[in-house]
Motif scaffolding. Structure first.
Motif, PDB file in Angstrom:
ATOM      1  N   ALA A 145       0.839  -0.976   0.094  1.00 48.63           N
ATOM      2  CA  ALA A 145       0.226   0.140   0.031  1.00 48.63           C
ATOM      3  C   ALA A 145       0.925   1.280  -0.814  1.00 48.63           C
ATOM      4  O   ALA A 145       1.914   1.229   0.386  1.00 48.63           O
ATOM      5  N   PHE A 146       0.326   2.217  -0.947  1.00 48.21           N
ATOM      6  CA  PHE A 146       1.026   3.470  -0.643  1.00 48.21           C
ATOM      7  C   PHE A 146       0.363   4.453   0.440  1.00 48.21           C
ATOM      8  O   PHE A 146      -0.769   5.074   0.388  1.00 48.21           O
ATOM      9  N   LEU A 147       0.969   5.071   0.872  1.00 44.76           N
ATOM     10  CA  LEU A 147       0.535   6.335   2.564  1.00 44.76           C
ATOM     11  C   LEU A 147       0.381   7.140   1.987  1.00 44.76           C
ATOM     12  O   LEU A 147       2.069   7.551   2.228  1.00 44.76           O
ATOM     13  N   PHE A 148      -0.213   8.287   2.407  1.00 46.31           N
ATOM     14  CA  PHE A 148       0.066   9.454   1.781  1.00 46.31           C
ATOM     15  C   PHE A 148      -0.157  10.390   3.462  1.00 46.31           C
ATOM     16  O   PHE A 148      -1.278  10.739   3.746  1.00 46.31           O
ATOM     17  N   PRO A 149       0.628  11.147   3.543  1.00 48.26           N
ATOM     18  CA  PRO A 149       0.387  12.037   5.088  1.00 48.26           C
ATOM     19  C   PRO A 149       0.047  13.180   5.018  1.00 48.26           C
ATOM     20  O   PRO A 149       0.186  13.344   4.152  1.00 48.26           O
ATOM     21  N   GLY A 150      -1.077  13.658   5.624  1.00 50.38           N
ATOM     22  CA  GLY A 150      -1.586  15.185   6.137  1.00 50.38           C
ATOM     23  C   GLY A 150      -0.519  16.087   5.992  1.00 50.38           C
ATOM     24  O   GLY A 150       0.722  16.068   5.918  1.00 50.38           O
ATOM     25  N   MET A 151      -0.736  16.850   6.153  1.00 51.41           N
ATOM     26  CA  MET A 151      -0.536  18.235   6.435  1.00 51.41           C
ATOM     27  C   MET A 151       0.406  18.764   7.752  1.00 51.41           C
ATOM     28  O   MET A 151       1.531  20.210   7.799  1.00 51.41           O
ATOM     29  N   ALA A 152      -0.106  18.185   8.942  1.00 57.34           N
ATOM     30  CA  ALA A 152       1.518  18.613   9.823  1.00 57.34           C
ATOM     31  C   ALA A 152       2.498  17.589  10.303  1.00 57.34           C
ATOM     32  O   ALA A 152       3.235  17.200  11.255  1.00 57.34           O
ATOM     33  N   SER A 153       3.145  17.922   9.260  1.00 53.33           N
ATOM     34  CA  SER A 153       4.611  17.041   8.753  1.00 53.33           C
ATOM     35  C   SER A 153       5.274  17.294   8.013  1.00 53.33           C
ATOM     36  O   SER A 153       6.366  17.124   7.686  1.00 53.33           O
ATOM     37  N   GLN A 154       5.649  19.184   8.253  1.00 53.52           N
ATOM     38  CA  GLN A 154       6.778  19.846   7.438  1.00 53.52           C
ATOM     39  C   GLN A 154       8.117  19.539   8.120  1.00 53.52           C
ATOM     40  O   GLN A 154       7.708  19.610   8.919  1.00 53.52           O
ATOM     41  N   ARG A 155       9.235  19.656   7.401  1.00 55.67           N
ATOM     42  CA  ARG A 155      10.484  19.773   7.613  1.00 55.67           C
ATOM     43  C   ARG A 155      10.996  20.507   6.565  1.00 55.67           C
ATOM     44  O   ARG A 155      10.855  20.504   5.694  1.00 55.67           O
ATOM     45  N   GLU A 156      12.057  21.203   7.332  1.00 55.56           N
ATOM     46  CA  GLU A 156      13.014  22.171   5.996  1.00 55.56           C
ATOM     47  C   GLU A 156      13.892  21.551   5.172  1.00 55.56           C
ATOM     48  O   GLU A 156      13.943  20.278   5.151  1.00 55.56           O
ATOM     49  N   GLY A 157      14.102  22.225   3.961  1.00 51.75           N
ATOM     50  CA  GLY A 157      14.358  21.680   2.910  1.00 51.75           C
ATOM     51  C   GLY A 157      13.885  20.243   1.742  1.00 51.75           C
ATOM     52  O   GLY A 157      14.550  19.273   1.271  1.00 51.75           O
ATOM     53  N   MET A 158      12.193  20.476   2.390  1.00 52.07           N
ATOM     54  CA  MET A 158      11.945  18.656   2.383  1.00 52.07           C
ATOM     55  C   MET A 158      11.686  18.323   0.679  1.00 52.07           C
ATOM     56  O   MET A 158      11.315  20.101  -0.183  1.00 52.07           O
ATOM     57  N   GLY A 159      12.354  17.509   0.223  1.00 54.48           N
ATOM     58  CA  GLY A 159      11.871  17.443  -1.251  1.00 54.48           C
ATOM     59  C   GLY A 159      12.969  18.392  -1.920  1.00 54.48           C
ATOM     60  O   GLY A 159      13.301  17.627  -3.117  1.00 54.48           O
TER      61      GLY A 159
END
Length: 317
Positions: free
Chosen positions: A4-18
Motif C-alpha cells: 500500500a502507498f500511504l500519503f501523510p497529511g499536513m502536520a508534517s513539514q520539515r526544512e528542505g523537504m523534497g
C-alpha cells in the motif's frame, strides 16, 4: 507482493523537504517545475530553502508543500516500476492518494489546494480553534480520554492509532480537556507546537467555509480511480468517483479514521506499507499495531533507496 502507498497529511513539514529528491531524480524535479508553472512563482525555491516557520506560516504552503513533495516521491517510485494495490491518504493526503490512483489531475489539485488554503486562512483568528493530541498505550485510559473529550464538547478530529487520538475545538475547550486528561495515569500530551496546524481541522469550527469549499470541489474533474482508494474519512475502500467527491466534501467537518483504516488494511492482508511523503508520521503511527507488518518512509533519497533495497531482497528471497 501486495503493498500500500500511504500519503501523510499536513502536520508534517520539515526544512528542505523534497530538495534531495529533485537533485537526484528528474521525475521529482519535473514535479516541482510543474507546480511552479501552475502557481506562477518559483515554488521549488520556497519549498527547498524557506525556514520551517515560513513553510507553516500560511495554510497554502502547509497544503501545497505536503502535496507536491508527496507527488515527487510518488513519481520516483512509479519510475522504478512500483505499483501499489491500494492507496490511502490521511487528512489532506487524500489529494496525493487520488493522484496516485489517476482520479485527479496534478495542476487542478494544486489550484484547488491553493484556494483551500486561502479559504481556511480567511477564518477569523478568534474562530479558528486548534488541535490537541493525546497519547496513551492503555486501552481503558484511551476510553476515559474519549469520554472526557465528549463531556467537554471537544470533537475527535483524528483517530490516529490505537494509542493516539487528536481533539479539535476552541482553545478554551481544549484547555479544559488538557487539564482533565493530565490527571490520568499513563497519558502523554505532546507540546502544542508539535501539533500546530493553525486551525481546528476536521471539526465543526471549519464548517464556516463549507459553502465555498463545496463550490470549489464542484469545479473538480474526478475520474474513476484506476486502483482502490481507501478513504480514511469513511474507512471505506472505493473506486467510485462519486464517493471520492463526497469524501472531499467531508474534509472540513468529518473525522479522520486512520486507526480504523490502517486496521482494515491489515485485516485485508496488507503487510508492506510505503509512506509516500516528506515525513515519517504514518510510519511511526504504524508501530502502534501489534500485527506483524513493515512500514517504510519514502520521503528522502536515502529512504527511497532503502525501500528499493528492501524490495530487491524480498524478491530474491
Amino acid at each position: 507482493m501486495r503493498y500500500a502507498f500511504l500519503f501523510p497529511g499536513m502536520a508534517s513539514q520539515r526544512e528542505g523537504m523534497g530538495r534531495d529528491l529533485a537533485e537526484r531524480w528528474p521525475e521529482a524535479r519535473a514535479v516541482f517545475s510543474q507546480a511552479s508553472a501552475v502557481l506562477g512563482y518559483d515554488f521549488a525555491q520556497k519549498c527547498f530553502y524557506s525556514p520551517l516557520n515560513e513553510l507553516t506560516s500560511t495554510q497554502e504552503m502547509r497544503l501545497l508543500t505536503m502535496f507536491v513533495v508527496s507527488v515527487a516521491s510518488l513519481r520516483v517510485l512509479e519510475g522504478a516500476g512500483l505499483r501499489p494495490a491500494i492507496v490511502a491518504g490521511a487528512s489532506g493526503g487524500i489529494f496525493a492518494s487520488l493522484l496516485a490512483a489517476d482520479a485527479i489531475d496534478f495542476a487542478q489539485a494544486v489550484r484547488v489546494l491553493e484556494q483551500r488554503g486561502r479559504l481556511i486562512a480567511s477564518i477569523p483568528p478568534e474562530k479558528r480553534g486548534s488541535m490537541l493530541a493525546i497519547i496513551t498505550a492503555n486501552e481503558e485510559v484511551m476510553q476515559q480520554v474519549e469520554l472526557i473529550g465528549g463531556e467537554e464538547k471537544a470533537h475527535v478530529g483524528l483517530y490516529n492509532s490505537p494509542t493516539q487520538i487528536v481533539f479539535a475545538g476552541s482553545d478554551e475547550v481544549l484547555r479544559r480537556v488538557r487539564e482533565r486528561v493530565r490527571g490520568l495515569r499513563g497519558v502523554y500530551i505532546p507540546r502544542p507546537e508539535r501539533f500546530s496546524v493553525g486551525n481546528a481541522h476536521h471539526s465543526p469550527l471549519l464548517m464556516v467555509i463549507q459553502e465555498q469549499w463545496c463550490e470549489l470541489v464542484d469545479t473538480m474533474t474526478i475520474r474513476q480511480p484506476r486502483i482502490p482508494v481507501l478513504l480514511s474519512g469513511f474507512n471505506e475502500v472505493t473506486t467510485d468517483p462519486h464517493r471520492v467527491r463526497e469524501a472531499l466534501l467531508d474534509l472540513n467537518g468529518g473525522a479522520v479514521y486512520w486507526r480504523q483504516s490502517f486496521s482494515r488494511m491489515l485485516e485485508e492482508g496488507y503487510r508492506l506499507f510505503l509512506e509516500v511523503g516528506p515525513c515519517q508520521t504514518l510510519t511511526k503511527l504504524a508501530s502502534a499495531w501489534k500485527t506483524p507488518h513493515t512500514a517504510l518512509p519514502c520521503g528522502t533519497v536515502a529512504e527511497i533507496e532503502a525501500v528499493f533495497t528492501h524490495l530487491s531482497e524480498k524478491q530474491a528471497a
